[in-house]
Design an enzyme around this catalytic site. Structure first.
Site, PDB file in Angstrom:
ATOM      1  N   ASP A 422      98.089  32.050  33.926  1.00  0.00           N
ATOM      2  CA  ASP A 422      99.283  32.531  34.618  1.00  0.00           C
ATOM      3  C   ASP A 422     100.415  31.532  34.371  1.00  0.00           C
ATOM      4  O   ASP A 422     100.199  30.432  33.861  1.00  0.00           O
ATOM      5  CB  ASP A 422      98.974  32.653  36.117  1.00  0.00           C
ATOM      6  CG  ASP A 422     100.009  33.484  36.875  1.00  0.00           C
ATOM      7  OD1 ASP A 422     100.899  34.070  36.227  1.00  0.00           O
ATOM      8  OD2 ASP A 422      99.915  33.544  38.107  1.00  0.00           O
ATOM      9  N   GLU A 425     104.904  31.579  30.653  1.00  0.00           N
ATOM     10  CA  GLU A 425     106.029  32.104  29.854  1.00  0.00           C
ATOM     11  C   GLU A 425     106.695  31.049  28.952  1.00  0.00           C
ATOM     12  O   GLU A 425     107.199  31.448  27.894  1.00  0.00           O
ATOM     13  CB  GLU A 425     107.070  32.737  30.774  1.00  0.00           C
ATOM     14  CG  GLU A 425     106.626  34.034  31.406  1.00  0.00           C
ATOM     15  CD  GLU A 425     105.557  33.834  32.466  1.00  0.00           C
ATOM     16  OE1 GLU A 425     104.607  34.642  32.495  1.00  0.00           O
ATOM     17  OE2 GLU A 425     105.649  32.857  33.233  1.00  0.00           O
ATOM     18  N   ASP A 494     103.575  40.437  38.239  1.00  0.00           N
ATOM     19  CA  ASP A 494     103.781  40.598  39.678  1.00  0.00           C
ATOM     20  C   ASP A 494     104.521  41.896  39.982  1.00  0.00           C
ATOM     21  O   ASP A 494     105.739  41.917  40.172  1.00  0.00           O
ATOM     22  CB  ASP A 494     104.557  39.401  40.224  1.00  0.00           C
ATOM     23  CG  ASP A 494     103.780  38.098  40.077  1.00  0.00           C
ATOM     24  OD1 ASP A 494     102.543  38.166  39.965  1.00  0.00           O
ATOM     25  OD2 ASP A 494     104.407  37.027  40.072  1.00  0.00           O
TER      26      ASP A 494
END
Length: 795
Positions: A422, A425, A494
């Site tokens: 997670d 990015e 999300d």
């Protein structure tokens, strides 16, 4: 409103000269640089333009094919002002003065054609300050697909997109994309179903000719920030903020062929472990060892099949990666062993952010081995993530990836079954990411930002394979780039507990699938915000018929477990989960097809029916594998919905009614089900009953649901049985039964051909053939233990 890519100051390359032939194609002088055209396969060509007269042969980590393995035949033709490279499937026309590049198929149909502006000037390539733009012709009605994880309609036409991996709910990361938007522009709201960009960037675009239905593909092998402007009526623009121009063009004309060629180039997913295809329970919550084991017991007591329990960030000691909160989890090894005995696999989250804390073993090791990202001045770059000041592994270096792999290997040796990546990015909180550099400071952040999640998954998967070389690894990632399918599954980040986000996950999954990533799914029930009984049930009925099925929600929300909303909902949720488990043999075969051909598991109807114009804008129904059509309910209070059935015959899964294709149906949607249809001629293999877990599940019989075709013809499918856990099947430890259904008049024949050496856990003794005809069903047993067979019936 679309944001037009301004090209006023760009320098167009206007003339080409000194064209020479090479072993692979052509090379030409152009604008002080060199243009190279390489024939890689009959249906794939590569276009490259140098910078500083040098070619970057490895611009990203996306391409893994051996590009020298195939040597397609090609011819070079020189004409008046044009040089052409011709293969069996493509014709590349290099126009010299003025310079332009056009690519067609041998029949003259376009693959990529240079656009010209209002002044009649051609725009094959233009550059300024290391950025470049390519402008191509299109028709206003032409559909376009792909680009990976994108919001909005599956047909990307009439919109513009940014490719820059973004933590969608972080206002620091999204500010530049929401700024300046009109109050009524949904892209100003990060929770809208139109906000862009998202977590994954894949610069693969499918362009369909609306008149013929033919599809061509374009993949730009460049990891810099990109913009795809698809909103103009007669041209589209591809813009990259840096790096070299390297583009692969795929002839098609079938979209299936484009996806196959693209995944030949960037790799295909590996066969997944069977447990990863089952039902997963996750929640961001402060679990303890006692409560997570109680959650497992509750699933078993409630007869809710479940294979995986996930732990979010609260399991760690102060959010330090590769640690456990020993007060909450005093005996991790014993806990994991007990859960494994019950058939549960435990997956833990691992973010890339390493707490900047001397004395913390992981940080100290990283500093000692010099595997952290640095700034231009040589300092360790600091961002802000869950533990506070945070350093980031430099995955661009082999040393950084190897170190990260070692940490993950140690983690899974403790009994953890899979890894959840997670915040990759990379998410850096209030600290801007641009100062983060890679390759020990040699490379700009912009070059590898979009590739960071890919490289993290690469390192993680390598570590799992080193730790357990005979096991199939499982990694889930939020961010990614082209080629991510080689290493990890993707979930859609999300999302919101809203009906429109339930719908959004359909076109988003379709975009992933056409971009090479078959292993995808959204958080069932929605992550942020509070679900309700109807929304949760409808999402579960849909989510259990997607490639990746995980119930996940945010801390502080209302409970979102299978049993939260009382017995009436629980019973229907249980039915949905059990249907998924019974369908696992069919779903597993769809994943194997993806591993072998690149075909998506959750696929838009245009993948199989691209020449039917009615399906080009359909994104509220899909095919799960080749033979099941799913039409979810995504509106509150719906008691019926329209479903389009493409060509062929289609059996209503629930009523058994047979319907002719190329028509719309109004289908009832009572709370106990959503519309599902089986393709006539299909054989759908199913487990007779849903086990509590896939662990050690090797049934003595498998049902073959044969949906009798209404007309003469042949349909093929397959079933693969193996241990579902190790890589032994790749070496022949399996039984693969290929089914061929043939109808000739009133006689239907089902043949099964078998290949493979078998495996020790194999227990099947029979097939139970369930014959579906219009309005009727019959069952017959075919004794079988991994041998060929023939089954005939009159209808």
């Amino acid at each position: 409103m679309p944001r037009v890519i301004e090209t006023e100051h760009y320098l167009r390359f206007e003339r080409a000269g000194a064209v020479e032939e090479t072993e692979r194609g052509l090379i030409a002088a152009i604008g002080g640089e060199r243009l190279r055209i390489d024939a890689l396969r009959d249906d794939v060509v590569r276009l490259k333009i140098s910078r500083g007269a040098a070619f970057d042969e490895s611009p990203t980590f996306a391409v893994c094919a051996d590009l020298g393995a195939e040597r397609p035949d090609f011819e070079i033709e020189r004409g008046d002002g044009v040089v052409r490279l011709r293969t069996a499937a493509l014709v590349v026309s290099l126009w010299l003065d003025p310079f332009r590049l056009d690519v067609h198929r041998p029949d003259g149909s376009p693959v990529a054609e240079t656009a010209r502006d209002d002044d009649g000037r051609w725009w094959p390539y233009a550059t300024v300050n290391d950025a470049f733009v390519v402008r191509r012709r299109c028709a206003p009605e032409d559909p376009m697909y792909g680009l990976g994880e994108k919001t909005g309609r599956h047909n990307r036409r009439r919109r513009d997109f940014a490719l820059w991996n973004t933590d969608v709910l972080d206002p620091n990361a999204t500010a530049e994309f929401t700024a300046g938007r009109a109050p009524d522009d949904p892209r100003g709201d990060v929770t809208s179903v139109d906000f862009d960009p998202y977590y994954v960037s894949i610069p693969l675009l499918h362009h369909q000719d609306h008149t013929t239905g033919a599809v061509a593909g374009s993949f730009v092998d460049n990891g810099y920030r990109a913009a795809y402007e698809l909103s103009q009526p007669e041209e589209y623009r591809i813009h990259f903020a840096g790096g070299q121009y390297t583009e692969y063009l795929f002839a098609g004309p079938d979209i299936r062929d484009v996806v196959a060629a693209y995944t030949w180039l960037t790799g295909r997913s590996a066969p997944p472990p069977m447990w990863s295809l089952a039902y997963h329970q996750c929640r961001w919550f402060r679990y303890t060892q006692e409560s997570i084991e109680a959650l497992a017991d509750r699933h078993r007591a409630a007869d809710i099949p479940c294979d995986a329990l996930w732990l979010d960030i609260e399991y760690m000691d102060g959010y330090r990666v590769f640690t456990w909160d020993t007060e909450a989890f005093p005996d991790v090894a014993a806990m994991l062993a007990r859960l494994a005995e019950q058939g549960f696999h435990v997956v833990t989250i691992v973010d890339p952010g390493v707490k900047h804390e001397p004395g913390y073993r992981v940080f100290d090791e990283a500093v000692e081995r010099d595997v952290l990202c640095r700034t231009e001045g040589g300092d360790v770059y600091l961002g802000e993530v869950w533990p506070g000041d945070t350093a980031f592994p430099d995955f661009v270096t082999e040393e950084g990836r190897a170190w990260w792999g070692e940490l993950n290997a140690e983690h899974v040796r403790s009994g953890v079954a899979g890894i959840w990546n997670d915040m990759n990015e990379p998410a850096t909180g209030s600290m801007p990411p641009e100062r983060m550099r890679f390759g020990r400071g040699a490379f700009s952040h912009e070059r590898f930002h979009n590739q960071y999640g890919l490289l993290m998954a690469m390192a993680t998967t390598a570590g799992l394979r080193d730790a357990l070389p005979d096991r199939r690894p499982f990694v889930l990632t939020r961010a990614g780039f082209a080629g991510i399918q080689r290493y990890a599954a993707n979930w859609m980040g999300d999302n919101q507990s809203r009906w429109d986000h339930l719908w959004l996950s359909m076109p988003m999954a379709m975009g992933f699938g056409l971009s090479g990533q078959p292993f995808v799914g959204a958080d069932v029930g929605g992550f942020q915000g509070e679900s309700n009984a109807e929304l949760f049930l409808r999402w579960m009925q849909y989510g259990t018929l997607t490639p990746f099925c995980r119930n996940h929600s945010e801390i502080g929300n209302v409970d979102q477990y299978a049993w939260t909303w009382g017995d009436a909902v629980t019973d229907l949720v249980r039915d949905a989960i059990k249907l998924r488990y019974r369908l696992l043999p069919y779903l597993y075969a769809a994943f194997l097809e993806a591993a072998e051909t690149g075909a998506p598991v959750q696929r838009p109807l245009v993948f199989d029916h691209q020449y039917d114009a009615a399906v080009r804008d359909l994104d509220d129904e899909y095919l799960l594998g080749p033979d099941l059509l799913v039409a979810p309910v995504f509106v509150a209070g719906a008691v019926a919905r329209h479903v389009y059935l493409p060509a062929g015959g289609w059996y209503d899964w629930h009523t058994g009614a047979l319907h002719e294709g190329r028509r719309w149906l109004l289908v009832d949607t009572p709370m106990e089900r959503i519309p599902i249809f089986a393709r006539a001629g299909a054989v759908i293999p199913m487990w007779p009953e849903a086990p509590a877990s896939t662990a050690n599940h090797h049934p003595r019989a498998i049902e073959l649901h044969l949906f009798v075709p209404p007309e003469d013809g042949t349909h093929r499918s397959f079933l693969q049985e193996d241990d579902g856990l190790t890589t032994a099947a790749l070496d022949g430890a399996r039984y693969r039964t290929t089914f061929e259904v043939t109808r000739r008049g009133d006689r239907v024949t089902l043949r099964g051909e078998v290949e493979g050496d078998g495996y020790s856990e194999f227990a099947r003794e029979a097939f139970h053939v369930v014959v579906h005809t219009a309005g009727a069903e019959r069952r017959e047993e075919v004794p079988n233990a991994g041998t060929p067979f023939t089954f005939e019936l009159d209808v």
